[in-house]
Every structure is written in structure tokens, then in C-alpha cells.
Design a protein around this motif. Structure first.
Motif, short mmCIF file in Angstrom:
data_model
loop_
_atom_site.label_atom_id
_atom_site.label_comp_id
_atom_site.label_asym_id
_atom_site.label_seq_id
_atom_site.Cartn_x
_atom_site.Cartn_y
_atom_site.Cartn_z
N THR A 107 13.10 73.56 -18.90
CA THR A 107 14.35 73.85 -18.02
C THR A 107 15.16 74.58 -19.01
OG1 THR A 107 14.04 71.86 -16.90
CG2 THR A 107 16.07 72.86 -16.78
N GLY A 108 15.74 75.57 -18.44
CA GLY A 108 16.86 76.64 -19.43
C GLY A 108 16.10 77.49 -20.26
N ALA A 109 14.82 77.55 -20.02
CA ALA A 109 14.08 78.59 -21.04
C ALA A 109 14.20 79.73 -20.33
CB ALA A 109 12.71 78.33 -20.79
N GLY A 110 14.68 80.04 -19.40
CA GLY A 110 15.17 81.39 -18.53
C GLY A 110 14.48 81.88 -17.32
N SER B 89 14.10 81.02 -13.94
CA SER B 89 14.88 81.86 -12.64
C SER B 89 15.36 83.15 -13.03
CB SER B 89 15.93 80.86 -12.26
OG SER B 89 15.66 79.67 -12.44
N LEU C 144 17.84 80.07 -8.20
CA LEU C 144 19.09 79.50 -8.81
C LEU C 144 18.97 79.50 -10.32
CD1 LEU C 144 20.38 76.37 -6.66
CD2 LEU C 144 21.47 78.56 -7.07
N CYS D 280 21.03 75.83 -13.65
CA CYS D 280 21.19 74.57 -13.15
C CYS D 280 20.64 73.68 -14.17
CB CYS D 280 20.80 74.25 -11.69
SG CYS D 280 19.30 75.14 -11.24
N ASP E 12 8.03 79.56 -9.56
CA ASP E 12 8.67 78.95 -10.64
C ASP E 12 7.93 77.48 -10.92
OD1 ASP E 12 10.35 77.52 -12.06
OD2 ASP E 12 12.35 78.16 -11.15
N LYS F 129 15.73 85.69 -23.91
CA LYS F 129 17.03 85.70 -24.33
C LYS F 129 17.06 86.29 -25.63
CE LYS F 129 17.76 81.16 -22.15
NZ LYS F 129 18.62 80.09 -22.04
N ASP G 47 18.41 89.04 -26.46
CA ASP G 47 19.80 89.76 -26.47
C ASP G 47 20.85 88.67 -27.16
OD1 ASP G 47 21.59 88.90 -23.65
OD2 ASP G 47 19.37 88.45 -23.97
N VAL H 295 11.70 89.46 -24.85
CA VAL H 295 12.49 89.98 -23.51
C VAL H 295 13.73 89.62 -23.28
CG1 VAL H 295 12.19 89.71 -20.96
CG2 VAL H 295 10.18 90.35 -22.12
N SER I 225 16.16 89.24 -20.11
CA SER I 225 16.04 89.44 -18.62
C SER I 225 17.31 90.29 -18.27
CB SER I 225 16.15 88.13 -17.90
OG SER I 225 14.88 87.44 -18.28
N PHE I 226 18.47 90.31 -19.14
CA PHE I 226 19.78 91.09 -18.75
C PHE I 226 19.34 92.56 -19.32
CE2 PHE I 226 22.39 87.04 -19.76
CZ PHE I 226 22.04 86.58 -18.50
#
Ligand code: GDP
Length: 391
Positions: A45-48, A50, A68, A71, A93, A151, A153, A197, A199-200
Motif C-alpha cells: 500500500t502506498g507504493a504507487g 493506483s 483511487l 488512500c 490492482d 516516485k 521524481d 519510473v 507516474s507523474f
């Protein structure tokens, strides 16, 4: 694959009742576009997960159909996210092994790992013991998995802030990658590959390399499904999509020729238009030139939608492709009107008229599609440069 399709279409043209041939060729083309592709994205959870699933589908987090994000709730269920323009391609997911309330042993059975074409294991730091456990399960099933370090960036931002004048982007990227690889080697993977990577910013870092690797390692009949779904993140992707579209023009032209063989005045042109619209709609979607995708790119990059529209030349991009619009565009293509008129006239010549009409229909359709494909490719390149070029 192409040779098989060629043979199948030739057979339809030779054997079947000509009035059925157009529909049968369309079926072959439809089938190619509906090859299922199931991509599993897993990690803590939180890894990115979604955010990555949304970015790959060219969706922003707040768009309809988006997964989502952010969360704190643990995702306990497997959730399917179909691609908005290619419903045959689904991102899943998957909860990470450690984040479910069922033990690792039951995980494989409960989640049904067999149905996925490949797995992306995502982590915002070193890969965990659970990530590795899952990778080993996947390997046992002889399926492929890819490690994505997310993440990037924000890692670069943090490093820049703390190092100030000593900051070296390339070195930071290499260090992160090596650290992840070392962790995986310690866990028993001989030569793991890790893709960095954001994702943004899919157009940066290793996303293109990841895409190329996925495409290369997928079975041939699934490659186009992946390619078509890949968002426009580089000029190379645009070129690859153009090549794939170009190789299919002969099939659309054959379908249109088969339609022309039915000696009903006015039908040939009606068949042509519906075939052309189907092909062009695929080009527009594949190149990200439909209105919703362009609006999303505008929202993501901060380049206004109007500025993106301003670089577009074809009236078929950022518009609903209707028969009226298409006929207007075709009328403006030099020579096309004359070809169409000859075709309508020739079908009244019994016996000889039918093959002539078929030939003309083939030529008209392939000429029109090649021309429109070229213009839409250039539009896509211009929009890409406008949206991302200044960065
Ligand atoms: P999930 O629980 O694995 O599905 O993770 P989410 O996709 O919900 O992401 C968790 C948090 O990380 C959210 O606040 C995201 O905005 C953020 N996030 C995800 N991917 C990235 C990225 O590539 N860069 C940055 N800076 N933040 C990201």
C-alpha cells in the motif's frame, strides 16, 4: 502474424459469398483489436500502484474510471481497471502478499495469478521480502515480472534539496537503481532488471525502456494490444504506432473492396465510409488525439488545451469522426473525388464493372487512409512536442 492475416483475408476474398466478405474481413480486424491483455500491478500500500495504473491508461487521478489513489486503506481485493479506449486491455490492482489478511500460501490461489500476462511489482524504496516472495511464485508459474521503482521524481527532488550544488542527477539515478538491484540479488535474484519510473512524468526515466521490454517479451499476437494502449510518451512510440497502423491499411482496403463488389448503387461508398471511420477512430485514439485524452494531457502538463489544439492540422483530430466530417475531408483531398465518382459510375457496367469497382475502392481506401495516417502522425508529434517539449 501478418502472413497469417494475409492468408485469412485472401481466403475470404476468394471463397466466400462476396456480399459476406466485407463483414468477414471486419471480423478478422475486430478480433485483432480485441486480443485480451491482463496486466497485474502489485506492491505494498502506498507504493504507487493506483497512480501507475492511471498514468498507463492516460488518466488523471480525478478522472472517471481512475483508480483511487493515496488512500490509507489497504487494498484487500483484486480490482480490475479496463483501459477507457481499449476495454480488452485490463490493469489489475493486486494487493501485495503482506497486505492481505490471508496467508502467503493461500494468496496464489485466491488471487488467481494464472490469468495475468505479466506482473509489475512496484515499490517506492527497496523491494521487500513480500515483493520477492511474490516474484518467486510468479517465476514458478513461468510468467514474467518486472520490478518498477516508483516516485523517482520525488527522490530526485529530495536529493537536490539536500545536496544543493553537489547534486548529480545521473549519479542519483544510478545509485537508486544499483541499490534496488543489490537488494534483489541479496534476496536470490541473479541479474534482476529494475525500471525507474515517475507516474507523474512517464516520458522521463525508464518508462520507455520498460515499454520496449514488455513489448519484446510478450507473445507476438499480444504486442499490438500493449502498443496501442501505451500513452504517447515519446516520438518513438508515435513512430511504432504509425508503423502498426500502416501495416493494416491493406486489410481495411480489402474490406472496402469486398464491399464495393456488391452491385448495389450507393452501398460501396457507404461501406467505405464506415470502414474509414473505424480505421481513423483507431488512429485518433492510438495517437491520443481524442478530445478527452487531449484535455487530460493539458491538465497534467499545464499546457492549455487551446494551445494543444492550435498545433493540430487535421480536422479529424480532437473531433467526433462523423460521416459528414469524413466526406468533407475526403472531398478536399486532391484526386479522391474523381476516383469515387468513377467507382460509382463503373458499377453499372455489368460483369466488367464489378472488378473495376473493387480495384478502385481498394485504391481509394488505401490512399485516403495513408494520407490521413500521415497527417494524424504529424499532429500527434506536434502535440507531444508542445505538451512535453519545453521540459
Ligand atoms: P497504492 O496504494 O500503491 O495504490 O499507491 P497510490 O498510487 O495511491 O500512491 C500513494 C501516494 O504516492 C499518493 O499520494 C500518490 O500521489 C503518490 N505517488 C504515486 N506515484 C508517484 C510518483 O511517481 N511520484 C510521486 N511524487 N508521487 C507518487
Amino acid at each position: 502474424m501478418e502472413a497469417e492475416t494475409d492468408a485469412e483475408i485472401r481466403q475470404i476474398l476468394q471463397n466466400s459469398d462476396q456480399s459476406l466478405a466485407a463483414a468477414q474481413i471486419n471480423e478478422v480486424l475486430e478480433r485483432q483489436n480485441n486480443v485480451p491483455l491482463n496486466i497485474a500491478v502489485t506492491g505494498e500500500t502506498g507504493a504507487g500502484k493506483s497512480t501507475f495504473i492511471n498514468a498507463f491508461r492516460d488518466l488523471n487521478d480525478e478522472d472517471e474510471g481512475a483508480a483511487l489513489t493515496g488512500c490509507k486503506e489497504t487494498t484487500k481485493e483484486v480490482t480490475a481497471y479496463p483501459h477507457p479506449n481499449y476495454p480488452n486491455v485490463t490493469f489489475w490492482d493486486l494487493p501485495g502478499i503482506g497486505t492481505t489478511n490471508f496467508p502467503a500460501k493461500k494468496y496464489k490461489k485466491k488471487v488467481g495469478l494464472e490469468k495475468f500476462d505479466f506482473f509489475i511489482i512496484i515499490s517506492a524504496h527497496r523491494f521487500t521480502e513480500n515483493d520477492v516472495k511474490l516474484a518467486k511464485e510468479i517465476k514458478k508459474m513461468k510468467k514474467t515480472f518486472y520490478f518498477v521503482r516508483s516516485k523517482i521524481d520525488s527522490d530526485l527532488d529530495n536529493e537536490k534539496r539536500s545536496r544543493k550544488s553537489n547534486f548529480n542527477k545521473e549519479k542519483t539515478l544510478t545509485d537508486i537503481k544499483e541499490d534496488c538491484i543489490k537488494g534483489l540479488q541479496d534476496a536470490g535474484f541473479e541479474s534482476p532488471q529494475v525500471f525507474l519510473v515517475s507516474s507523474f512524468e512517464l516520458h522521463e526515466y525508464d518508462f520507455s525502456l520498460l515499454q520496449e521490454t514488455l513489448e519484446r517479451e510478450l507473445p507476438e499476437h499480444k504486442r499490438d494490444a500493449l502498443l496501442m494502449t501505451t500513452p504517447i510518451t515519446s516520438l518513438e512510440i508515435i513512430a511504432k504506432k504509425k508503423k502498426a497502423f500502416k501495416s493494416k491499411i491493406k486489410y481495411w482496403a480489402a474490406a472496402s473492396a469486398a464491399g464495393a463488389a456488391v452491385p448495389v448503387p450507393g452501398l460501396s461508398i457507404a461501406v467505405d465510409v464506415s470502414i474509414l471511420i473505424a480505421a481513423i477512430t483507431q488512429y485518433v485514439h492510438g495517437f491520443g488525439l481524442d478530445i478527452p485524452t487531449m484535455k487530460r494531457v493539458a491538465a497534467r502538463t499545464g499546457v492549455s488545451y487551446d494551445d494543444l489544439l492550435a498545433v493540430i492540422v487535421s480536422p479529424l483530430a480532437a473531433a467526433e469522426v462523423t460521416p459528414t466530417l469524413l466526406l468533407r475531408v475526403m472531398a478536399s483531398l486532391a484526386g479522391t473525388a474523381a476516383l469515387m465518382a468513377a467507382e460509382e459510375g463503373s458499377r453499372f457496367i455489368p460483369i466488367l464493372g464489378i472488378p473495376i469497382a473493387m480495384g478502385l475502392s481498394y485504391v481509394t481506401t488505401s490512399r485516403v487512409l495513408s494520407h490521413i495516417l500521415n497527417i494524424l502522425t504529424e499532429d500527434s508529434e506536434r502535440v507531444f512536442r508542445k505538451a512535453f517539449g519545453s521540459k
